[in-house]
Design a protein around this motif. Sequence first.
Motif, short mmCIF file in Angstrom:
data_model
loop_
_atom_site.label_atom_id
_atom_site.label_comp_id
_atom_site.label_asym_id
_atom_site.label_seq_id
_atom_site.Cartn_x
_atom_site.Cartn_y
_atom_site.Cartn_z
N ILE A 154 8.36 26.94 -22.51
CA ILE A 154 9.49 26.51 -21.68
C ILE A 154 10.43 25.58 -22.45
CG2 ILE A 154 8.03 24.72 -20.69
CD1 ILE A 154 10.56 26.29 -18.50
N ILE A 155 9.87 24.80 -23.35
CA ILE A 155 10.66 23.83 -24.12
C ILE A 155 11.81 24.54 -24.84
CG2 ILE A 155 10.60 22.23 -26.09
CD1 ILE A 155 9.06 21.08 -23.85
N PHE A 156 11.50 25.68 -25.43
CA PHE A 156 12.50 26.42 -26.19
C PHE A 156 13.65 26.86 -25.29
CE2 PHE A 156 14.05 30.42 -28.04
CZ PHE A 156 14.39 29.97 -29.31
N GLN A 157 13.33 27.18 -24.04
CA GLN A 157 14.38 27.67 -23.14
C GLN A 157 15.25 26.56 -22.57
OE1 GLN A 157 13.08 30.57 -20.36
NE2 GLN A 157 11.55 31.43 -21.74
N ILE A 158 14.64 25.38 -22.36
CA ILE A 158 15.45 24.32 -21.74
C ILE A 158 16.20 23.49 -22.78
CG2 ILE A 158 14.06 24.10 -19.66
CD1 ILE A 158 12.75 21.66 -20.95
N ALA A 159 15.73 23.51 -24.03
CA ALA A 159 16.31 22.59 -25.01
C ALA A 159 17.83 22.72 -25.18
CB ALA A 159 15.60 22.75 -26.35
N PRO A 160 18.38 23.94 -25.30
CA PRO A 160 19.84 24.02 -25.47
C PRO A 160 20.61 23.38 -24.33
CG PRO A 160 18.84 26.10 -26.03
CD PRO A 160 17.76 25.27 -25.42
N SER A 161 20.10 23.56 -23.10
CA SER A 161 20.79 22.94 -21.96
C SER A 161 20.74 21.42 -22.05
CB SER A 161 20.16 23.39 -20.65
OG SER A 161 19.98 24.78 -20.66
N PHE A 162 19.57 20.89 -22.46
CA PHE A 162 19.42 19.45 -22.62
C PHE A 162 20.39 18.96 -23.70
CE2 PHE A 162 15.25 17.91 -20.69
CZ PHE A 162 15.27 18.88 -19.72
N TYR A 163 20.51 19.78 -24.74
CA TYR A 163 21.35 19.40 -25.87
C TYR A 163 22.80 19.26 -25.43
CZ TYR A 163 23.15 19.94 -30.72
OH TYR A 163 23.76 19.77 -31.92
N ILE A 164 23.31 20.28 -24.74
CA ILE A 164 24.73 20.22 -24.37
C ILE A 164 24.94 19.14 -23.31
CG2 ILE A 164 24.74 22.00 -22.55
CD1 ILE A 164 27.40 22.95 -23.81
N ALA A 165 23.95 18.95 -22.43
CA ALA A 165 24.11 17.91 -21.41
C ALA A 165 24.20 16.54 -22.07
CB ALA A 165 22.93 17.94 -20.44
#
Lengths: 301, 676
Positions: free
Chosen positions: A56-67
């Motif tokens: 799951i980390i791989f899928q959420i990381a880009p969203s966390f990054y842009i946020a």
Amino acid sequence: MVSLILILVASLFFTGIVIRTKSLASGRKGPGIFQPMKDIFRLLKKGSVYSSTTSIIFQIAPSFYIASVLMAILIVPLGDYPGVISFQGDFILFAYLLAFGKFFMIISALDTGSSFEGMGASRESLFSMLVEPAFFILMGSFALLTGHTSFHDIFATLHYGSNISYLLGLLATFVFIMIAMIENSRMPVDDPKTHLELTMIHEVMVLDNSGFDLGLILHTTNLKFAMYGAIISNFFIGDLSLIYTIPIFFAVQIGFAIVAGLLESFMARFRMSHNPQFIFILTSVSLLIFFGVLLLLERFV
Amino acid sequence: MRLLIELFNLVAVVSIVALPFLKVRGKGILTLVTICLQVVLASILSFQVLSGSPVDYSYAGSFITGAIPIRIDYLSAWFILIISFTFFTGAVYGIQYMKKYIDQAANITLHASAYILAFTTLIDICIVQNSLVLLVIWEMMAISSFILIIFEHYKTETLRAGINFLIQSHVCILFLTLAFMWVRIKTGTYDFNGITAFTGSQPSIIGVGLFIFFFLGFAIKAGFVPFHTWLPLAHPAAPAHISGVMSGVIIKIGIFGILRVLLLIKTNFVTIGYLILVISVLTGIYGVMLAIIQHNLKKLLAYHSIENIGIIGIGIGLGCLGVGYSNQILIVLGFSGALLHTLNHSLFKSLLFYSTGNVYQLAHTINIESLGGLIRKMPQTAFLFLIGSLAICGLPPFNGFVSEFLIYLGMFKSISSVDFSLTALMLFSILGLVLIGGLAMICFTKAFSIVFLGTPRQISIDKVEQEKRASTLPLYAIVSVIMAIGIVPIMFLKVISLPVGQYANVISVDTVSQFSEITHTAAMIGVYSAVFIMLIGLTIFIRRMVTKNRLVSVASTWGCGYNGSSNKMQYTASSFIRSYRKLASPFLHVDKVKREATGIFPDSVHQETHPHDKVEKWLIDKPIYAFRQLLSRFTFLQNGNVQAYIFYGFIFISLVILIPEIIEKVKFLINFLNQI
């Protein structure tokens, strides 16, 4: 609020100008300046391929990054107009928000279980650690110079009185351009256009990202560029009114993009093992700024 | 109040007496009940104190100790709360952690009694203000911690670490004894107020000297570099809940000691501030530099405790400089940062140690290099460890950010001081704190992703058991407090303002207005943390909405043309930190055993790295070696011959009898010569 809108606008064409400059410098016509944005939109519409080792980390990381980058952008002021968020010591929050995004990108790279991406993550974490001191000392120097501790107060009261202060502004601009280049993994430190995984930093970290997530990551890079451009423009704006501010802002952004393009065209990437030394130079330059400020304020004993 | 304190101690005594008579299960329940009861009592006590009624009474004591004053001020109350919370979660977590040792009944009795005793003595240390009694309690605390550490005493490593701890604890007690003796001889009282009276009447250099004695003692307990060498040994040896409690609160009693002495002592605070600040920055950087190269997860966390002690120390140092330069804002920011970080560290460090305990229980190893991909088997533990990692790196929106922010703000505010040396020192500490933050990020990206992400390296994921709910429940309690501090820091800063006010001698209007300005900033940080969480939630939501109907396929990781056995080709912890290790090699000491591939048909290749501590080598190992060399010259005395031993005895007795006589004679001779 003004700065937020302007940065979002600038992020749309920033990379385009960089690419255009590079093509012109190498004697090609090159794509239009909105081509990178078109590519991103194309990616946003695509489906994704996930590696079977990822979680799951791989899928959420880009969203966390842009946020995290968007949140950091909220802090950046524009001359006399404070950012959406402005309080004492807001630049500390700024730096730590960026670190938050980077934390997630690093662990998402390691989530793929690939040795290439691990290599990129390892370099990214080391280089971003080495960059931090330069930023903090620079902000410390300006806190010393102006006696304030928030982005807005510092930039709104930043006046260039004597010759030394112009020099300081110039050095600070240099440091910020270099910070931006390192944070976005651009030329003297990293070559985004290389085709060998072993020599990449940021690109190799996102090898396995695809579709929507890749689009987010690419646009985050644009946002980060525009964000650093906005900070650099603040060195030249002071407390002018909006009529002057906005043209200066765009002039600086475009100038920054051209400089970045020229740097990428005419500079070779450093050897990976020499990068830490180069990044340390930034810290020493910001120390120079700090002592320059001390000299200016006649605080030396 | 008095009743509460007496009841608190009575409960402990009764349950320690009752423990041996119960069955193993009963022992667990009794310990939990006792700790819960004591936590409730202690919390009531400290809430009453914090609501404005400090305790101050005195027991008559004996003719040896003199009166035993019991004083609970805001500082004590704050520490009592921190200690109670961590001991509570430790007990709840410990109950399920100890289940696999259920056949060792006697050992568990000892362990449970020591746990209760450690808690009781820690609280008593916070409230007793008689130096002789304090030393006795301190000794009891040290011994009970020793028993807690050596639970697995049948392992040589554990016992060795425990004895190392015991010896260093006693060096700590030695320094404290010397300091208290100094005060006692000069003032004739064991009461802590003697310190104030003594240092108040002397030139400030005496006060600094006395403080250094206290500081040495407390620094060993807290783990300041170079007195930290017991920490990385003791933590991996102890069971997980003990590591959590020890790192969370037992080492904090050293911090409490320093803060208490600072309240009492009257001296030049600028010198003390410089001293603490420089040592703390070095402690922080050294701790995290060594943490990165550790392969043992618990040892890594132990070095991180040293780093965090450094951060707390930076806060204390800033506060002292504030007192010295009578700079109210620096007092407020420095001491609030330090006190809040003490709480924060006790929260995320116990969280990290407990989740490491879960990893150990289910995967049976805490060697980072052999783990991997655990997020599939223990998603909750992975989530909890991630929260702990983010919080310990000081990232928003978690609690670590708030305290580090306060300390940063203090530095940036005082950088524009008129005093050049202060400006230079601030520059140095900002650099230090930034480096600490950046290095911590390398360390925890490594720890989290190598342990929980990717594919398993050496252990088989199928052998890893499923996690149990009981092993994560107390951890969620900690997470909720972490989030609470991150989002509503103002609630905690209101409480902290009370002990901080003790340092700003007069609570002037100026202080109040400064403090309200800072609480305002802190409140803003809380709000923005909430906004940040919402922003993240929003992006995740948008992503989910947009990509809901998209085509998703699963493939193997990009392998550049070769997708071989991916778990061996993964990046390891050592390779992740290789470039860092090369860069920092002058400060590190890593032993490397390497067998390279040779010949046309090479054998298996092999490489081992063993990180060592340079300070330990130069400060502990080398001197001890030299001392033993010296002593070995006298081994001929120990010849096993009974006659020889009787002869030694004879020499000893004769000397005892003769020396006074000889001295008399010499005196007589000197007198005689003088008269001539």
